[in-house]
Design an enzyme around this catalytic site. Structure first.
Site, mmCIF file in Angstrom:
data_model
loop_
_atom_site.group_PDB
_atom_site.id
_atom_site.type_symbol
_atom_site.label_atom_id
_atom_site.label_comp_id
_atom_site.label_asym_id
_atom_site.label_seq_id
_atom_site.Cartn_x
_atom_site.Cartn_y
_atom_site.Cartn_z
ATOM 1 N N HIS A 93 1.263 4.910 -2.519
ATOM 2 C CA HIS A 93 0.927 5.723 -3.397
ATOM 3 C C HIS A 93 2.154 6.541 -4.237
ATOM 4 O O HIS A 93 2.933 7.127 -3.332
ATOM 5 C CB HIS A 93 -0.073 6.883 -2.766
ATOM 6 C CG HIS A 93 -1.248 6.335 -2.281
ATOM 7 N ND1 HIS A 93 -2.585 6.312 -2.946
ATOM 8 C CD2 HIS A 93 -1.877 5.724 -1.124
ATOM 9 C CE1 HIS A 93 -3.383 5.763 -2.464
ATOM 10 N NE2 HIS A 93 -3.318 5.584 -1.016
ATOM 11 N N ASP B 82 1.849 3.788 3.092
ATOM 12 C CA ASP B 82 0.637 4.686 2.682
ATOM 13 C C ASP B 82 1.433 5.691 1.869
ATOM 14 O O ASP B 82 1.542 5.596 0.542
ATOM 15 C CB ASP B 82 -0.145 5.246 3.557
ATOM 16 C CG ASP B 82 -1.668 5.736 3.230
ATOM 17 O OD1 ASP B 82 -1.844 5.705 1.867
ATOM 18 O OD2 ASP B 82 -2.454 6.161 3.953
ATOM 19 N N ASP B 83 1.856 6.960 2.456
ATOM 20 C CA ASP B 83 2.275 8.108 1.846
ATOM 21 C C ASP B 83 3.331 8.609 2.711
ATOM 22 O O ASP B 83 3.245 9.874 3.441
ATOM 23 C CB ASP B 83 1.124 9.429 1.653
ATOM 24 C CG ASP B 83 0.215 8.944 0.856
ATOM 25 O OD1 ASP B 83 -0.109 8.755 -0.239
ATOM 26 O OD2 ASP B 83 -1.329 8.742 1.450
ATOM 27 N N HIS C 107 -9.804 1.122 -0.690
ATOM 28 C CA HIS C 107 -9.555 2.134 0.395
ATOM 29 C C HIS C 107 -10.949 1.842 1.020
ATOM 30 O O HIS C 107 -11.828 2.237 0.570
ATOM 31 C CB HIS C 107 -9.162 3.243 0.132
ATOM 32 C CG HIS C 107 -7.331 3.527 -0.092
ATOM 33 N ND1 HIS C 107 -7.005 3.031 -1.273
ATOM 34 C CD2 HIS C 107 -6.718 4.270 0.327
ATOM 35 C CE1 HIS C 107 -5.921 3.344 -1.435
ATOM 36 N NE2 HIS C 107 -5.693 4.067 -0.476
ATOM 37 N N GLU D 221 -11.112 3.441 6.814
ATOM 38 C CA GLU D 221 -10.235 4.195 7.647
ATOM 39 C C GLU D 221 -11.018 5.380 8.207
ATOM 40 O O GLU D 221 -11.268 5.549 9.450
ATOM 41 C CB GLU D 221 -9.447 4.847 6.488
ATOM 42 C CG GLU D 221 -8.389 5.746 6.958
ATOM 43 C CD GLU D 221 -7.473 6.521 5.907
ATOM 44 O OE1 GLU D 221 -6.374 6.995 6.215
ATOM 45 O OE2 GLU D 221 -7.899 6.633 4.719
ATOM 46 N N HIS E 286 0.674 -1.096 -0.019
ATOM 47 C CA HIS E 286 -0.043 0.050 -0.080
ATOM 48 C C HIS E 286 0.855 1.321 -0.150
ATOM 49 O O HIS E 286 1.296 1.612 0.957
ATOM 50 C CB HIS E 286 -0.982 -0.017 1.422
ATOM 51 C CG HIS E 286 -2.033 1.041 1.182
ATOM 52 N ND1 HIS E 286 -3.333 0.508 0.954
ATOM 53 C CD2 HIS E 286 -1.944 2.432 1.153
ATOM 54 C CE1 HIS E 286 -4.083 1.742 1.122
ATOM 55 N NE2 HIS E 286 -3.102 2.784 1.225
#
Length: 325
Positions: free
Chosen positions: A14, A272-273, A192, A195, A12
């Site tokens: 991005h 994630d980021d 997604h 969350e 996961h």
């Protein structure tokens, strides 16, 4: 324990969200693009909350003006991941940011990205695959264009379809056409959910018959849903640092990853980021070890689970598992 040299599998990530802030500033200077309000005083990304994060994220992508920039970004991100011990990663790549959903333009971007990924594997030993990702708050029609881009380029690199963005924008059922299109083309599916949308958003994702769910941690609030995830063998792409940084949970100690694992849910760990959330895969491991006493054995199990859930061919999976053994 240090964990930087521990072989890791990340599912996961991005590609735009992994853009280092210094990389974005350098491109902005090259292209004379204003990124006013994107950075804080220390040079990192600046935002107030999740929804402002989405705005800043999209503003930062202004510097990615063509295939060459995405190639440079891909090499930078994969090199950074390899430094953290990542041997295999899957990156979410949005056709909306790579040609605006036009299939011809997407193919040009993808050729550059694929070449960069190949060079990263040659130079740093990291294998990678791409998951084409519509943006949920852009709406179902744009998602159809993104899904068609994915369906037209399914192959050695593009192996999956996902969906990111604002979980509170519409229902995932609104995107059923896009997921059906991708499934028929042979793509594997993730979404997604769980969350910001709560456990109901996880149930919503399951109506699309996805194999994995990005985040999914709010499922812990619904015991019946947890049992369903176990029964259906759905894998969660858990991003603990992201969840804490954005305030889904106030502290890592409050994060439900151990409760989900104890209940039998397939869990993996990702960033994630990473530059947005001031994390790395090594830091994720260190924090989990510190708070939950995870050791090499637990991380080995998490990585093997990730390898088994990876959207790749069986030869690649066997190679990953061999490196993890």
């Amino acid at each position: 324990m240090e964990f930087q040299n521990t072989p890791k599998v990340e599912l996961h990530l991005h590609i735009e969200g992994a853009m280092p802030s210094e990389f974005a500033r350098r491109l902005a200077d090259e292209k004379n693009i204003s990124l006013e309000g994107v950075f804080d005083e220390s040079g990192g990304y600046a935002y107030r909350d999740f929804w402002h994060f989405l705005e800043v994220y999209e503003a930062a992508t202004q510097v990615l003006t063509g295939p060459e920039e995405f190639a440079r970004l891909t090499k930078a991100v994969l090199e950074q991941s390899a430094e953290q011990g990542v041997i295999y990663t899957e990156a979410f790549i949005s056709p909306d940011f790579c040609g605006g959903g036009d299939v011809g333009a997407w193919k040009e971007y993808l050729a550059a990205i694929t070449q960069a990924a190949s060079e990263a594997e040659r130079d740093h030993g990291i294998k990678s695959r791409g998951i084409a990702t519509p943006i949920r708050h852009f709406g179902p029609e744009k998602a159809k264009a993104a899904a068609l881009c994915a369906a037209e380029t399914v192959g050695d690199f593009i192996t999956g379809l996902g969906i990111g963005g604002d979980e509170k924008a519409g229902k995932l059922a609104d995107f059923a056409w896009s997921f059906d299109c991708a499934r028929e083309a042979g793509l594997q599916l993730t979404a997604h959910a769980g969350e910001w949308g709560g456990p109901e958003s996880v149930r919503d994702a399951l109506t699309l018959n996805v194999e994995r769910i990005g985040h999914g941690v709010r499922a812990i609030e619904d015991p019946a849903l947890v049992k369903e995830l176990v029964a259906r063998q759905v894998t969660l792409e858990v991003c603990p640092g992201s969840n804490v940084f954005l305030g889904v949970y106030p502290r890592l100690e409050d994060h439900p990853i151990t409760r989900l694992m104890d209940a039998g849910v397939n869990c993996t760990v990702s960033t994630d980021d990473p530059p947005f959330f001031h994390t790395t895969m090594t830091k994720e491991y260190q924090d989990l070890a510190r708070v939950f006493r995870f050791d090499e054995q637990v991380f080995s199990e998490l990585n093997r689970a990730a390898a088994k859930a990876a959207f790749c061919d069986e030869d690649t999976r066997a190679d990953i598992l061999k490196q993890l053994s």
